[in-house]
Design an enzyme around this catalytic site. Structure first.
Site, PDB file in Angstrom:
ATOM      1  N   SER A 156       0.516  -1.641  -0.357  1.00 22.73           N
ATOM      2  CA  SER A 156      -0.259   0.083  -0.204  1.00 22.73           C
ATOM      3  C   SER A 156       0.908   1.563  -0.197  1.00 22.73           C
ATOM      4  CB  SER A 156      -1.330   0.372   1.275  1.00 22.73           C
ATOM      5  OG  SER A 156      -1.214   1.083   1.468  1.00 22.73           O
ATOM      6  N   TYR A 169      -2.474  -1.647  10.021  1.00 25.26           N
ATOM      7  CA  TYR A 169      -2.488  -0.808   8.745  1.00 25.26           C
ATOM      8  C   TYR A 169      -1.088  -0.403   8.913  1.00 25.26           C
ATOM      9  CZ  TYR A 169      -4.030  -1.243   4.045  1.00 25.26           C
ATOM     10  OH  TYR A 169      -3.970  -1.189   2.645  1.00 25.26           O
TER      11      TYR A 169
HETATM   12  N1  LIG Z   1      -8.494  -0.125  -1.502  1.00 23.59           N
HETATM   13  C1  LIG Z   1      -7.181   0.486  -1.783  1.00 23.59           C
HETATM   14  O1  LIG Z   1      -7.717   1.795  -1.287  1.00 23.59           O
HETATM   15  C2  LIG Z   1      -6.509   0.417  -1.377  1.00 23.59           C
HETATM   16  C3  LIG Z   1      -5.331   0.818  -0.474  1.00 23.59           C
HETATM   17  C4  LIG Z   1      -3.737   0.035  -0.986  1.00 23.59           C
HETATM   18  C5  LIG Z   1      -3.824  -0.974  -1.004  1.00 23.59           C
HETATM   19  N2  LIG Z   1      -4.327  -1.534  -0.482  1.00 23.59           N
HETATM   20  C6  LIG Z   1      -4.627  -3.023  -1.168  1.00 23.59           C
HETATM   21  O2  LIG Z   1      -5.105  -4.001  -1.194  1.00 23.59           O
HETATM   22  C7  LIG Z   1      -5.558  -5.433  -1.729  1.00 23.59           C
HETATM   23  C8  LIG Z   1      -7.094  -5.469  -1.666  1.00 23.59           C
HETATM   24  O3  LIG Z   1      -7.728  -4.529  -1.460  1.00 23.59           O
HETATM   25  P1  LIG Z   1      -8.977  -4.434  -2.176  1.00 23.59           P
HETATM   26  O4  LIG Z   1      -9.282  -2.621  -2.227  1.00 23.59           O
HETATM   27  O5  LIG Z   1      -9.784  -4.723  -3.494  1.00 23.59           O
HETATM   28  O6  LIG Z   1     -10.541  -4.394  -0.877  1.00 23.59           O
HETATM   29  P2  LIG Z   1     -11.322  -5.300  -0.558  1.00 23.59           P
HETATM   30  O7  LIG Z   1     -11.777  -5.445   0.505  1.00 23.59           O
HETATM   31  O8  LIG Z   1     -11.976  -5.282  -2.351  1.00 23.59           O
HETATM   32  O9  LIG Z   1     -10.821  -7.011  -1.034  1.00 23.59           O
HETATM   33  C9  LIG Z   1     -10.109  -7.679  -0.199  1.00 23.59           C
HETATM   34  C10 LIG Z   1     -10.318 -10.061  -0.481  1.00 23.59           C
HETATM   35  O10 LIG Z   1      -9.739  -9.984   0.637  1.00 23.59           O
HETATM   36  C11 LIG Z   1     -10.258 -11.216   1.563  1.00 23.59           C
HETATM   37  N3  LIG Z   1      -9.812 -11.337   2.293  1.00 23.59           N
HETATM   38  C12 LIG Z   1     -10.294 -10.924   3.559  1.00 23.59           C
HETATM   39  N4  LIG Z   1      -9.241 -11.162   4.697  1.00 23.59           N
HETATM   40  C13 LIG Z   1      -8.568 -12.281   3.715  1.00 23.59           C
HETATM   41  C14 LIG Z   1      -8.895 -14.049   4.800  1.00 23.59           C
HETATM   42  N5  LIG Z   1      -7.497 -13.923   5.950  1.00 23.59           N
HETATM   43  N6  LIG Z   1      -8.328 -14.848   3.370  1.00 23.59           N
HETATM   44  C15 LIG Z   1      -8.692 -15.135   2.453  1.00 23.59           C
HETATM   45  N7  LIG Z   1      -9.696 -13.513   1.929  1.00 23.59           N
HETATM   46  C16 LIG Z   1      -9.212 -12.691   2.598  1.00 23.59           C
HETATM   47  C17 LIG Z   1     -12.224 -10.315   0.591  1.00 23.59           C
HETATM   48  O11 LIG Z   1     -12.570 -11.144   1.232  1.00 23.59           O
HETATM   49  C18 LIG Z   1     -11.885  -9.778  -0.378  1.00 23.59           C
HETATM   50  O12 LIG Z   1     -12.262  -9.998  -0.864  1.00 23.59           O
HETATM   51  C19 LIG Z   1      -5.276  -5.505   0.602  1.00 23.59           C
HETATM   52  O13 LIG Z   1      -3.661  -5.534   0.817  1.00 23.59           O
HETATM   53  C20 LIG Z   1      -5.355  -3.871   0.285  1.00 23.59           C
HETATM   54  O14 LIG Z   1      -5.352  -3.517   1.982  1.00 23.59           O
HETATM   55  C21 LIG Z   1      -6.136  -0.808  -1.206  1.00 23.59           C
END
Ligand SMILES: NC(=O)c1ccc[n+]([C@@H]2O[C@H](COP(=O)([O-])OP(=O)(O)OC[C@H]3O[C@@H](n4cnc5c(N)ncnc54)[C@H](O)[C@@H]3O)[C@@H](O)[C@H]2O)c1
Length: 272
Positions: A156, A169
């Protein structure tokens, strides 16, 4: 038609929706077969947005098939090393090999420093750090056995710089940055590259539910910090497909001399 990723088999965690789904569809559209893994069930208490469902994961499977690739969908928790190992082993038995790993599953909980419980800290670290480690441990030998490949860890903006009101986080995503370098060092001799991707804001369900309310509530405790994460660009957030494009580049031979690198997709906010 030949694709940039023909012959690859990619395991993606957090694949039910959001960025994970975009990674699956993009990699499939470039020729990779897909192993799509997700909890697809309730996230820990304190997560302010909706959890993904088995239907979400099934929809990812349908989209991958529509892109012309083979797909295995598996409902599992990245915190469970035995389950992740079984999925990776079964995938190799079915699809023949594993060349590419995208450790994307993660959770995000805004919380002020002195409201943070030990349990909340452990919940974030166990998914965002131990879960990423589990994903690599379950898969890396298979990538070595395939003759090499690419492991991509989704960190991130908060893995390079502070995301305010998120001590757990920010800690977890900095750990992913360090883990990227540490695995890259040891796996390099096997032709396995390990890089991390650092998105800024991305339009996914993670930003839904009560997330905005919680960001506003925590932000009000120290407004000076709210400017952190501002982009240089007019664009202030990404679509998941914009992150997937970078993941596909890291999966491809176009990045074959890149390892231990940390690619930001954040409109420059890491330097703001
Ligand atoms: N959305 C943002 O703004 C953002 C920014 C920077 C980084 N990220 C990172 O990107 C990645 C994806 O995030 P996203 O935005 O698609 O979020 P999201 O919540 O839409 O998707 C995350 C997915 O991970 C799954 N998940 C969570 N815990 C889990 C576990 N213990 N085992 C298996 N699956 C699990 C959830 O069920 C979900 O489907 C994450 O690592 C997040 O920290 C997101």
């Amino acid at each position: 038609m030949s694709g940039r990723l023909d012959g690859q088999v990619a395991l993606v965690t957090g694949a039910a929706r959001g960025q994970g789904r975009a990674h699956c569809v993009r990699l499939a559209s470039e020729g990779a077969d897909i192993v799509a893994v997700d909890l697809a069930g309730p996230l820990p208490a304190g997560v302010p947005y909706e959890s993904a469902t088995p239907d979400d994961l099934a929809e990812t499977g349908r989209l991958v098939e529509a892109a012309g690739a083979r797909v295995i969908t598996a409902q599992a928790d990245v915190r469970d090393l035995a389950a992740m190992t079984a999925i990776a082993d079964d995938a190799v038995a079915t699809l023949g090999r594993l060349t590419t790993v995208v450790a994307n599953a993660g959770i995000c909980i805004p919380v002020v420093w002195n409201e943070t419980s030990g349990e909340l800290f452990d919940d974030v670290l166990s998914i965002n750090v131990r879960g990423v480690w589990n994903t690599v441990m379950a898969t890396a030998q298979h990538v070595i056995d395939a003759g090499g490949g690419s492991i991509i860890l989704i960190s991130s903006y908060a893995g390079k710089k502070v995301q305010p009101f998120m001590v757990p986080y920010t800690t977890s995503k900095h750990a992913v940055t360090g883990m990227t370098r540490a695995f890259a060092a040891e796996l390099g001799q096997h032709n396995v590259r390990v890089n991390s991707v650092h998105p800024g804001g991305v339009a996914t369900p993670m930003g839904g539910g009560d997330m905005v309310t919680e960001l506003e509530r925590t932000g009000a405790t120290n407004p000076k910090l709210n400017a952190m994460g501002t982009t240089f660009t007019a664009q202030t957030w990404a679509e998941p497909e914009e992150i997937a494009a970078v993941v596909a580049f890291l999966a491809s031979d176009e990045s074959k001399f890149m390892t231990a690198e940390h690619l930001s997709v954040d409109g420059g906010s890491q330097y703001f």
